[in-house]
Scaffold this motif. Structure first.
Motif, mmCIF file in Angstrom:
data_model
loop_
_atom_site.group_PDB
_atom_site.id
_atom_site.type_symbol
_atom_site.label_atom_id
_atom_site.label_comp_id
_atom_site.label_asym_id
_atom_site.label_seq_id
_atom_site.Cartn_x
_atom_site.Cartn_y
_atom_site.Cartn_z
ATOM 1 N N LYS A 1 0.853 -1.181 0.000
ATOM 2 C CA LYS A 1 0.000 0.000 0.000
ATOM 3 C C LYS A 1 0.895 1.239 0.000
ATOM 4 O O LYS A 1 1.769 1.385 0.851
ATOM 5 N N LYS A 2 0.671 2.102 -0.981
ATOM 6 C CA LYS A 2 1.458 3.328 -1.064
ATOM 7 C C LYS A 2 0.869 4.362 -0.124
ATOM 8 O O LYS A 2 -0.329 4.615 -0.135
ATOM 9 N N VAL A 3 1.754 4.958 0.663
ATOM 10 C CA VAL A 3 1.341 5.978 1.623
ATOM 11 C C VAL A 3 1.781 7.333 1.101
ATOM 12 O O VAL A 3 2.930 7.517 0.696
ATOM 13 N N GLU A 4 0.873 8.277 1.112
ATOM 14 C CA GLU A 4 1.184 9.622 0.637
ATOM 15 C C GLU A 4 2.082 10.325 1.649
ATOM 16 O O GLU A 4 1.868 10.236 2.862
ATOM 17 N N GLN A 5 3.108 11.005 1.155
ATOM 18 C CA GLN A 5 4.031 11.730 2.019
ATOM 19 C C GLN A 5 3.321 12.899 2.678
ATOM 20 O O GLN A 5 2.531 13.596 2.050
ATOM 21 N N LYS A 6 3.608 13.121 3.927
ATOM 22 C CA LYS A 6 3.014 14.239 4.650
ATOM 23 C C LYS A 6 4.120 15.185 5.097
ATOM 24 O O LYS A 6 5.246 14.771 5.338
ATOM 25 N N ALA A 7 3.791 16.465 5.200
ATOM 26 C CA ALA A 7 4.750 17.456 5.665
ATOM 27 C C ALA A 7 5.029 17.220 7.145
ATOM 28 O O ALA A 7 4.185 16.725 7.889
ATOM 29 N N SER A 8 6.233 17.601 7.583
ATOM 30 C CA SER A 8 6.598 17.396 8.976
ATOM 31 C C SER A 8 6.033 18.474 9.892
ATOM 32 O O SER A 8 6.105 18.365 11.094
ATOM 33 N N PHE A 9 5.466 19.524 9.317
ATOM 34 C CA PHE A 9 4.861 20.571 10.123
ATOM 35 C C PHE A 9 3.658 21.140 9.390
ATOM 36 O O PHE A 9 3.503 20.960 8.198
ATOM 37 N N ASN A 10 2.818 21.806 10.106
ATOM 38 C CA ASN A 10 1.600 22.380 9.546
ATOM 39 C C ASN A 10 1.736 23.891 9.550
ATOM 40 O O ASN A 10 1.831 24.504 10.614
ATOM 41 N N LEU A 11 1.752 24.504 8.375
ATOM 42 C CA LEU A 11 1.925 25.954 8.288
ATOM 43 C C LEU A 11 0.807 26.708 8.998
ATOM 44 O O LEU A 11 1.057 27.719 9.644
ATOM 45 N N LYS A 12 -0.423 26.225 8.868
ATOM 46 C CA LYS A 12 -1.543 26.915 9.505
ATOM 47 C C LYS A 12 -1.466 26.796 11.015
ATOM 48 O O LYS A 12 -1.713 27.745 11.738
ATOM 49 N N LYS A 13 -1.102 25.620 11.496
ATOM 50 C CA LYS A 13 -1.036 25.389 12.938
ATOM 51 C C LYS A 13 0.126 26.153 13.563
ATOM 52 O O LYS A 13 -0.022 26.789 14.596
ATOM 53 N N ASP A 14 1.303 26.084 12.928
ATOM 54 C CA ASP A 14 2.497 26.710 13.498
ATOM 55 C C ASP A 14 2.585 28.204 13.206
ATOM 56 O O ASP A 14 3.390 28.894 13.818
ATOM 57 N N LYS A 15 1.786 28.699 12.262
ATOM 58 C CA LYS A 15 1.762 30.118 11.883
ATOM 59 C C LYS A 15 3.153 30.644 11.547
ATOM 60 O O LYS A 15 3.605 31.661 12.050
ATOM 61 N N ILE A 16 3.858 29.907 10.703
ATOM 62 C CA ILE A 16 5.200 30.289 10.296
ATOM 63 C C ILE A 16 5.102 31.319 9.178
ATOM 64 O O ILE A 16 4.455 31.083 8.169
ATOM 65 N N GLU A 17 5.746 32.450 9.379
ATOM 66 C CA GLU A 17 5.751 33.492 8.359
ATOM 67 C C GLU A 17 7.191 33.828 8.008
ATOM 68 O O GLU A 17 8.031 33.963 8.882
ATOM 69 N N ARG A 18 7.436 33.956 6.732
ATOM 70 C CA ARG A 18 8.763 34.326 6.257
ATOM 71 C C ARG A 18 8.604 35.478 5.278
ATOM 72 O O ARG A 18 8.449 35.254 4.082
ATOM 73 N N PRO A 19 8.656 36.715 5.773
ATOM 74 C CA PRO A 19 8.472 37.855 4.869
ATOM 75 C C PRO A 19 9.631 37.992 3.893
ATOM 76 O O PRO A 19 10.772 37.665 4.207
ATOM 77 N N ASP A 20 9.310 38.463 2.672
ATOM 78 C CA ASP A 20 10.335 38.677 1.656
ATOM 79 C C ASP A 20 11.097 39.974 1.882
ATOM 80 O O ASP A 20 12.247 40.097 1.479
ATOM 81 N N LYS A 21 10.425 40.956 2.508
ATOM 82 C CA LYS A 21 11.055 42.245 2.781
ATOM 83 C C LYS A 21 10.687 42.714 4.173
ATOM 84 O O LYS A 21 9.578 42.478 4.639
ATOM 85 N N ILE A 22 11.622 43.389 4.812
ATOM 86 C CA ILE A 22 11.374 44.036 6.086
ATOM 87 C C ILE A 22 11.845 45.473 5.937
ATOM 88 O O ILE A 22 13.026 45.734 5.694
ATOM 89 N N ASP A 23 10.915 46.408 6.050
ATOM 90 C CA ASP A 23 11.203 47.835 5.864
ATOM 91 C C ASP A 23 11.913 48.113 4.543
ATOM 92 O O ASP A 23 12.843 48.909 4.478
ATOM 93 N N GLY A 24 11.507 47.439 3.487
ATOM 94 C CA GLY A 24 12.069 47.664 2.163
ATOM 95 C C GLY A 24 13.377 46.945 1.895
ATOM 96 O O GLY A 24 13.926 47.032 0.803
ATOM 97 N N ILE A 25 13.894 46.222 2.880
ATOM 98 C CA ILE A 25 15.154 45.482 2.711
ATOM 99 C C ILE A 25 14.817 44.026 2.452
ATOM 100 O O ILE A 25 14.058 43.405 3.200
#
Length: 122
Positions: free
Chosen positions: A27-51
């Motif tokens: 039986k093939k098992v679908e790969q799952k992510a090791s973390f949940n973005l919605k649950k952990d609320k991880i944010e990685r902004p592309d810019k901070i104050d224009g930098i």
């Protein structure tokens, strides 16, 4: 079947009935992510104050940060996700000395800002 098994069966010493084992279904098992973005609320902004912010995960990300730096823009470099922090940090420090730039630590061993020649932090 081995060579001698075939000879013995041909001579009549062994029965021709052999037990056939059914193949097991895998039986093939679908790969799952090791973390949940919605649950952990991880944010990685592309810019901070224009930098622009570059998150270092591998050496290709270091090259991306240097490329942005070469266009005379300051760059924030985040080492939280780096595979080998010391190697990546050494690579960027070497590039800064070669390109006459400066590097300031904002958060020790995590966040640095790369500044082109003639740019200072107030």
């Amino acid at each position: 079947m081995s060579f001698f098994g075939g000879v013995f069966r041909a001579l009549g010493f062994e029965s021709e009935e052999t037990e056939v084992k059914p193949k097991k279904k895998v039986k093939k098992v679908e790969q799952k992510a090791s973390f949940n973005l919605k649950k952990d609320k991880i944010e990685r902004p592309d810019k901070i104050d224009g930098i622009k912010v570059v998150y270092i995960e591998c050496m290709a990300d270091c090259e991306k940060a240097i490329k942005i730096f070469k266009s005379d823009e300051p760059v924030l470099v985040n080492f939280d996700y780096a595979d080998d922090k010391s190697r990546a940090l050494g690579f960027i420090e070497g590039a800064m000395s070669t390109l006459s730039g400066s590097m300031a630590s904002i958060e020790e061993n995590k966040l640095y800002i790369l500044l082109p020649e003639g740019v200072e932090i107030e």
